[in-house]
Design an enzyme around this catalytic site. Structure first.
Site, mmCIF file in Angstrom:
data_model
loop_
_atom_site.group_PDB
_atom_site.id
_atom_site.type_symbol
_atom_site.label_atom_id
_atom_site.label_comp_id
_atom_site.label_asym_id
_atom_site.label_seq_id
_atom_site.Cartn_x
_atom_site.Cartn_y
_atom_site.Cartn_z
ATOM 1 C CD GLU A 78 -4.620 0.433 41.495
ATOM 2 O OE1 GLU A 78 -5.185 0.372 42.823
ATOM 3 O OE2 GLU A 78 -4.832 1.078 40.814
ATOM 4 C CG HIS A 97 -8.037 0.021 38.338
ATOM 5 N ND1 HIS A 97 -9.301 -0.375 39.084
ATOM 6 C CD2 HIS A 97 -7.216 0.769 39.236
ATOM 7 C CE1 HIS A 97 -8.994 0.339 40.264
ATOM 8 N NE2 HIS A 97 -7.999 0.930 40.483
ATOM 9 C CG HIS A 99 -9.349 5.391 41.619
ATOM 10 N ND1 HIS A 99 -8.156 5.619 42.502
ATOM 11 C CD2 HIS A 99 -9.076 3.846 41.649
ATOM 12 C CE1 HIS A 99 -7.429 4.729 42.701
ATOM 13 N NE2 HIS A 99 -7.906 3.597 41.963
ATOM 14 C CE1 TYR A 124 -25.992 0.520 21.967
ATOM 15 C CE2 TYR A 124 -28.047 1.461 22.870
ATOM 16 C CZ TYR A 124 -27.404 1.097 21.851
ATOM 17 O OH TYR A 124 -27.596 1.110 20.605
ATOM 18 C CG HIS A 164 -9.867 0.285 44.626
ATOM 19 N ND1 HIS A 164 -8.849 -0.553 44.898
ATOM 20 C CD2 HIS A 164 -9.537 1.246 43.638
ATOM 21 C CE1 HIS A 164 -7.813 -0.214 44.186
ATOM 22 N NE2 HIS A 164 -8.201 0.946 43.494
HETATM 23 ZN ZN LIG Z 1 -7.085 1.736 42.060
#
Ligand SMILES: [Zn+2]
Length: 215
Positions: A78, A97, A99, A124, A164
């Protein structure tokens, strides 16, 4: 060139941050990736098939700004969307990033509009995340995702990839990680509240926050 002690500190920071995110179950298995942009424009990124919980700082992928591997293990598959975010956001120094469960759950819902897919439940969330646009689904590794990320990253430091998970950019790895955590907490609240009638912040309250805390 970034001084050796600075690059070593960045390596340690990525490993420590990965471990804490993993231990708090924001990352699982080999999912998720972290990167830092160094002062010379090169990137440190978590390697492919690595677990954020068990990173070896010495084996992180060190990439040129065009994505070429300079040293270390091969980068996450990625990596290309990290590069796209850095290209579009000159002030970004780190990208997170993951999941994480609640954010991925939001990414699997049907959304009537895609410009902001979580309600502004707390101040926030507004301060750290702001709006959360949805990026359309692409199969893992599809380079076309880079173009879709670019389009959104121009105006947003946080976005949600459909089916994702989120991508969050920040001024530092700590900044990006804290924003990610705020996002996951909002997603959790969103499901906890479920069908109950809620009172998200209104436009005037959001404008007041943005005036008081300009990003
Ligand atoms: Zn990912």
């Amino acid at each position: 060139m970034t001084a050796p002690h600075e690059i070593n500190a960045a390596r340690e920071l990525i490993a420590r941050t990965g471990e804490t995110l993993y231990n708090r179950q924001l990352a699982h298995g080999s999912a998720g990736n972290l990167s830092i942009r160094l002062d010379d424009g090169t990137l440190l990124l978590t390697p492919t098939n690595s677990s954020l919980g068990y990173l070896d700082p010495a084996r992180l992928s060190h990439l040129a700004s065009d994505g070429r591997l300079l040293d270390g293990d091969p980068p996450s598959k990625e990596a290309f969307f990290h590069l796209a975010v850095y290209d579009e956001r000159p002030t970004a120094q780190a990208v997170v990033h993951l999941h994480s469960t609640h954010c991925v759950a939001v990414s699997c819902l049907c959304h009537e509009t895609t410009d902001d897919v979580l309600p502004p439940l707390t101040a926030y969330h507004v301060m750290r995340v702001g709006r959360l646009p949805l990026v359309p689904y692409f199969r893992p590794g599809d380079q076309a995702l880079a173009g879709a990320v670019r389009k959104v990253a121009k105006d947003h430091h946080a976005m949600l990839l459909a089916n994702h998970g989120p991508i969050v950019a920040g001024k530092s790895l700590r900044d990006a990680a804290w924003t990610y955590e705020e996002l996951e907490e909002t997603a959790k609240l969103f499901f906890l509240l479920g069908d109950r009638k809620t009172s998200p912040l209104d436009a005037a309250q959001i404008a007041e926050i943005n005036r008081a805390f300009p990003s």
